[in-house]
Design a protein around this motif. Structure first.
Motif, PDB file in Angstrom:
ATOM      1  N   LEU A  18       0.860  -1.182   0.000  1.00  0.00           N
ATOM      2  CA  LEU A  18       0.000   0.000   0.000  1.00  0.00           C
ATOM      3  C   LEU A  18       0.897   1.233   0.000  1.00  0.00           C
ATOM      4  N   HIS A  19       1.637   1.364  -1.077  1.00  0.00           N
ATOM      5  CA  HIS A  19       2.714   2.341  -1.175  1.00  0.00           C
ATOM      6  C   HIS A  19       2.206   3.774  -1.293  1.00  0.00           C
ATOM      7  N   ASN A  20       1.243   4.015  -2.180  1.00  0.00           N
ATOM      8  CA  ASN A  20       0.710   5.375  -2.314  1.00  0.00           C
ATOM      9  C   ASN A  20       0.040   5.821  -1.022  1.00  0.00           C
ATOM     10  N   GLU A  21      -0.700   4.934  -0.408  1.00  0.00           N
ATOM     11  CA  GLU A  21      -1.366   5.264   0.854  1.00  0.00           C
ATOM     12  C   GLU A  21      -0.335   5.620   1.926  1.00  0.00           C
ATOM     13  N   HIS A  22       0.742   4.862   1.972  1.00  0.00           N
ATOM     14  CA  HIS A  22       1.793   5.132   2.953  1.00  0.00           C
ATOM     15  C   HIS A  22       2.452   6.491   2.704  1.00  0.00           C
ATOM     16  N   ILE A  28       0.367   6.810   9.607  1.00  0.00           N
ATOM     17  CA  ILE A  28      -0.546   5.699   9.899  1.00  0.00           C
ATOM     18  C   ILE A  28       0.268   4.410   9.948  1.00  0.00           C
ATOM     19  N   PRO A  29       0.160   3.640  11.037  1.00  0.00           N
ATOM     20  CA  PRO A  29       0.945   2.402  11.152  1.00  0.00           C
ATOM     21  C   PRO A  29       0.478   1.354  10.140  1.00  0.00           C
ATOM     22  N   TRP A  30       1.377   0.439   9.795  1.00  0.00           N
ATOM     23  CA  TRP A  30       1.099  -0.578   8.788  1.00  0.00           C
ATOM     24  C   TRP A  30      -0.079  -1.457   9.177  1.00  0.00           C
ATOM     25  N   THR A  31      -0.353  -1.577  10.458  1.00  0.00           N
ATOM     26  CA  THR A  31      -1.470  -2.415  10.907  1.00  0.00           C
ATOM     27  C   THR A  31      -2.824  -1.781  10.617  1.00  0.00           C
ATOM     28  N   ARG A  32      -2.851  -0.477  10.290  1.00  0.00           N
ATOM     29  CA  ARG A  32      -4.126   0.210  10.066  1.00  0.00           C
ATOM     30  C   ARG A  32      -4.236   0.845   8.679  1.00  0.00           C
ATOM     31  N   ILE A  33      -3.257   0.597   7.811  1.00  0.00           N
ATOM     32  CA  ILE A  33      -3.253   1.247   6.509  1.00  0.00           C
ATOM     33  C   ILE A  33      -4.403   0.768   5.619  1.00  0.00           C
ATOM     34  N   TRP A  34      -4.853  -0.481   5.794  1.00  0.00           N
ATOM     35  CA  TRP A  34      -5.995  -0.969   5.017  1.00  0.00           C
ATOM     36  C   TRP A  34      -7.266  -0.212   5.373  1.00  0.00           C
ATOM     37  N   LYS A  35      -7.389   0.226   6.617  1.00  0.00           N
ATOM     38  CA  LYS A  35      -8.567   1.014   7.006  1.00  0.00           C
ATOM     39  C   LYS A  35      -8.599   2.326   6.211  1.00  0.00           C
ATOM     40  N   LEU A  36      -7.444   2.963   6.059  1.00  0.00           N
ATOM     41  CA  LEU A  36      -7.354   4.173   5.227  1.00  0.00           C
ATOM     42  C   LEU A  36      -7.785   3.850   3.803  1.00  0.00           C
ATOM     43  N   ARG A  37      -7.315   2.745   3.272  1.00  0.00           N
ATOM     44  CA  ARG A  37      -7.657   2.346   1.897  1.00  0.00           C
ATOM     45  C   ARG A  37      -9.169   2.191   1.734  1.00  0.00           C
ATOM     46  N   ARG A  38      -9.825   1.586   2.708  1.00  0.00           N
ATOM     47  CA  ARG A  38     -11.285   1.409   2.644  1.00  0.00           C
ATOM     48  C   ARG A  38     -12.029   2.729   2.778  1.00  0.00           C
ATOM     49  N   PHE A  43     -10.227   8.066  -3.830  1.00  0.00           N
ATOM     50  CA  PHE A  43      -8.932   8.624  -4.192  1.00  0.00           C
ATOM     51  C   PHE A  43      -7.984   7.575  -4.777  1.00  0.00           C
ATOM     52  N   TYR A  44      -8.052   6.349  -4.274  1.00  0.00           N
ATOM     53  CA  TYR A  44      -7.101   5.327  -4.671  1.00  0.00           C
ATOM     54  C   TYR A  44      -7.594   4.385  -5.761  1.00  0.00           C
ATOM     55  N   ASP A  45      -8.887   4.207  -5.915  1.00  0.00           N
ATOM     56  CA  ASP A  45      -9.403   3.320  -6.964  1.00  0.00           C
ATOM     57  C   ASP A  45      -9.027   3.761  -8.375  1.00  0.00           C
ATOM     58  N   PRO A  46      -9.036   5.063  -8.694  1.00  0.00           N
ATOM     59  CA  PRO A  46      -8.676   5.460 -10.063  1.00  0.00           C
ATOM     60  C   PRO A  46      -7.197   5.285 -10.403  1.00  0.00           C
ATOM     61  N   LEU A  47      -6.343   5.127  -9.405  1.00  0.00           N
ATOM     62  CA  LEU A  47      -4.908   5.002  -9.650  1.00  0.00           C
ATOM     63  C   LEU A  47      -4.552   3.588 -10.087  1.00  0.00           C
TER      64      LEU A  47
END
Length: 104
Positions: A18-22, A28-38, A43-47
């Motif tokens: 989850l490089h762009n999100e990071h 945001i810690p790696w354990t919670r980065i998927w929550k940001l993605r959801r 913002f991230y789906d079009p990329l």
């Protein structure tokens, strides 16, 4: 260029895919980065994102257009549209500066 990887390998790689999100939210810690993605799918789906880590490596090795010296040349429109439009560098162009990889 920076792309994310959305595949099962993230389980083993501590969500490094989850490089762009990071890069957007490094605190945001790696354990919670998927929550940001959801939360921020709009913002991230079009990329562009990779779904196979192995294919990225195989393509990097096998493709003559990719390698350590390769770079993408993007027009301003492509830059502002979330990298959806890009082209492979060529030796001459009327619309963008040329990029030529060295033979070293």
């Amino acid at each position: 260029e920076t792309y994310s990887y959305y595949g099962s390998g993230n389980i083993f790689y501590l969500n490094i895919g989850l490089h762009n999100e990071h890069h957007d939210f490094p605190q945001i810690p790696w354990t919670r980065i998927w929550k940001l993605r959801r939360i921020a799918t709009e913002f991230y789906d079009p990329l562009f994102a990779h779904t196979s880590w192995i294919w990225v490596i195989v393509n990097f090795i096998a493709s003559p257009m990719l390698g350590p010296q390769s770079r993408l040349v993007r027009l301003y429109k492509a830059h502002t549209s979330g990298r959806r439009e890009y082209r492979v560098p060529v030796e001459s162009s009327d619309t963008a500066p040329a990029v030529k990889a060295s033979a070293h």
